[in-house]
Design an enzyme around this catalytic site. Sequence first.
Site, PDB file in Angstrom:
ATOM      1  N   TYR A 158       0.680  -1.271   0.054  1.00 45.65           N
ATOM      2  CA  TYR A 158      -0.175  -0.118   0.043  1.00 45.65           C
ATOM      3  C   TYR A 158       0.843   1.113   0.123  1.00 45.65           C
ATOM      4  O   TYR A 158       1.977   1.208   0.387  1.00 45.65           O
ATOM      5  CB  TYR A 158      -0.898   0.229   1.121  1.00 45.65           C
ATOM      6  CG  TYR A 158      -2.084  -0.914   1.234  1.00 45.65           C
ATOM      7  CD1 TYR A 158      -3.262  -0.807   0.723  1.00 45.65           C
ATOM      8  CD2 TYR A 158      -1.742  -2.322   1.678  1.00 45.65           C
ATOM      9  CE1 TYR A 158      -4.181  -1.908   0.610  1.00 45.65           C
ATOM     10  CE2 TYR A 158      -2.758  -3.541   1.468  1.00 45.65           C
ATOM     11  CZ  TYR A 158      -3.961  -3.212   0.989  1.00 45.65           C
ATOM     12  OH  TYR A 158      -4.889  -4.300   0.903  1.00 45.65           O
ATOM     13  N   TYR A 193      -0.584 -10.793  -0.839  1.00 49.40           N
ATOM     14  CA  TYR A 193       0.494 -10.221  -0.375  1.00 49.40           C
ATOM     15  C   TYR A 193       0.491 -10.718   0.988  1.00 49.40           C
ATOM     16  O   TYR A 193      -0.344 -11.293   1.520  1.00 49.40           O
ATOM     17  CB  TYR A 193       0.479  -8.635  -0.630  1.00 49.40           C
ATOM     18  CG  TYR A 193      -0.666  -8.163   0.459  1.00 49.40           C
ATOM     19  CD1 TYR A 193      -0.578  -7.772   1.761  1.00 49.40           C
ATOM     20  CD2 TYR A 193      -2.050  -7.594  -0.297  1.00 49.40           C
ATOM     21  CE1 TYR A 193      -1.655  -7.392   2.484  1.00 49.40           C
ATOM     22  CE2 TYR A 193      -2.921  -7.074   0.379  1.00 49.40           C
ATOM     23  CZ  TYR A 193      -2.903  -6.912   1.701  1.00 49.40           C
ATOM     24  OH  TYR A 193      -3.994  -6.321   2.648  1.00 49.40           O
ATOM     25  N   ARG A 214      -2.536 -13.216   2.506  1.00 51.04           N
ATOM     26  CA  ARG A 214      -3.778 -12.408   2.137  1.00 51.04           C
ATOM     27  C   ARG A 214      -4.089 -12.726   0.616  1.00 51.04           C
ATOM     28  O   ARG A 214      -3.269 -12.467   0.040  1.00 51.04           O
ATOM     29  CB  ARG A 214      -3.976 -11.344   2.493  1.00 51.04           C
ATOM     30  CG  ARG A 214      -3.757 -10.907   3.968  1.00 51.04           C
ATOM     31  CD  ARG A 214      -4.907  -9.905   4.446  1.00 51.04           C
ATOM     32  NE  ARG A 214      -6.144 -10.430   4.370  1.00 51.04           N
ATOM     33  CZ  ARG A 214      -7.432  -9.689   4.157  1.00 51.04           C
ATOM     34  NH1 ARG A 214      -7.304  -8.415   4.358  1.00 51.04           N
ATOM     35  NH2 ARG A 214      -8.570 -10.381   4.085  1.00 51.04           N
ATOM     36  N   HIS A 217      -7.375  -8.594  -3.005  1.00 51.78           N
ATOM     37  CA  HIS A 217      -8.621  -8.035  -2.833  1.00 51.78           C
ATOM     38  C   HIS A 217      -8.544  -6.706  -3.072  1.00 51.78           C
ATOM     39  O   HIS A 217      -7.652  -5.859  -2.985  1.00 51.78           O
ATOM     40  CB  HIS A 217      -9.075  -8.232  -1.552  1.00 51.78           C
ATOM     41  CG  HIS A 217      -8.183  -7.801  -0.308  1.00 51.78           C
ATOM     42  ND1 HIS A 217      -6.886  -8.683  -0.053  1.00 51.78           N
ATOM     43  CD2 HIS A 217      -7.924  -6.788   0.445  1.00 51.78           C
ATOM     44  CE1 HIS A 217      -6.102  -7.965   1.139  1.00 51.78           C
ATOM     45  NE2 HIS A 217      -6.883  -6.774   1.219  1.00 51.78           N
ATOM     46  N   HIS A 219     -10.449  -3.192  -1.242  1.00 53.96           N
ATOM     47  CA  HIS A 219     -11.173  -2.698   0.004  1.00 53.96           C
ATOM     48  C   HIS A 219     -12.158  -1.993  -0.590  1.00 53.96           C
ATOM     49  O   HIS A 219     -12.020  -0.805  -1.279  1.00 53.96           O
ATOM     50  CB  HIS A 219     -10.131  -2.061   0.797  1.00 53.96           C
ATOM     51  CG  HIS A 219      -9.255  -2.933   1.563  1.00 53.96           C
ATOM     52  ND1 HIS A 219      -9.402  -3.311   2.883  1.00 53.96           N
ATOM     53  CD2 HIS A 219      -8.054  -3.134   1.115  1.00 53.96           C
ATOM     54  CE1 HIS A 219      -8.327  -3.824   3.217  1.00 53.96           C
ATOM     55  NE2 HIS A 219      -7.531  -3.914   2.185  1.00 53.96           N
TER      56      HIS A 219
END
Length: 282
Positions: A158, A193, A214, A217, A219
């Site tokens: 991120y 990730y 994870r 995806h 968010h």
Amino acid sequence: MTTYFSEAASVETVNARMSDTTDPRLAEVMSSLVRHLHAFVKDVTLTEAEWETAIAFLTRTGQMCSDTRQEFILLSDVLGVSMLVDAVNNRKPSGSTPSTVFGPFHVDGVPERRMGDTISLDGVGEPCLFVGRVVDLDGRPIGDALVDVWSDNADGFYDVQQPDLQPQHNNRGVFRTGPDGRYWFTGIKPVSYPIPDDGPVGEMLGHLGRHPYRPAHMHFLVTAPGHERLITHTFVSGDGYLDSDAVFGVKAPLIVEFEERPADSDGPKWRAAYDFVLPPKA
């Protein structure tokens, strides 16, 4: 009469020390916590060495926390506690879009973008068109809904994890629906990730034979006047970690088919369609 501590009466002795003036909810929570903690110690016959290891683990967990990292939330996540707290606090009517964990990487104050804008500011990754509607339980469109979105970059990070490498607000955006309830924007196809695993939580996962990954995806935080707030993800179908998400965030209705578009077609390489169903506020 004074009750002195004993193994048999440990719970009663500790809970009896609470004052009658203790806040009722605090008394309920703490008395239950004491009851379950003592039952755990007795159940596994916890050794003094194990107790010392646990204290050292919690100490290191606290020392790992900073303004940009919360190791205790990570611990809660991998033990399934975060998802359980989410579940008991988000019991929704049938037909509502399921919620899932918020995650640590949401950013407040991201500027609202025009519908259809791209949120990939660095242009790295496989472009994906995200489309859908925000509707109520009867399928009626919800206008003036804010659709707040964020995802990792093509390398699985991120923007807040790489402030010197990624543009501010990379792969983030806020969009407002019109009367038709529709949203659309271009991002990138997310990638799977690992959660941060260089601390005590990662060490624990290693001892348990668990991986830190994870599944890929996007968010979503969806809010609308008169409706319950929704915090959720959409997951990429076919991802290898769907059945073993390190934080247990996957729910079957949130798995979305990312459609690969023909090579000779205009626009992004991928398309992901999903409608969000919001129940009214209680």
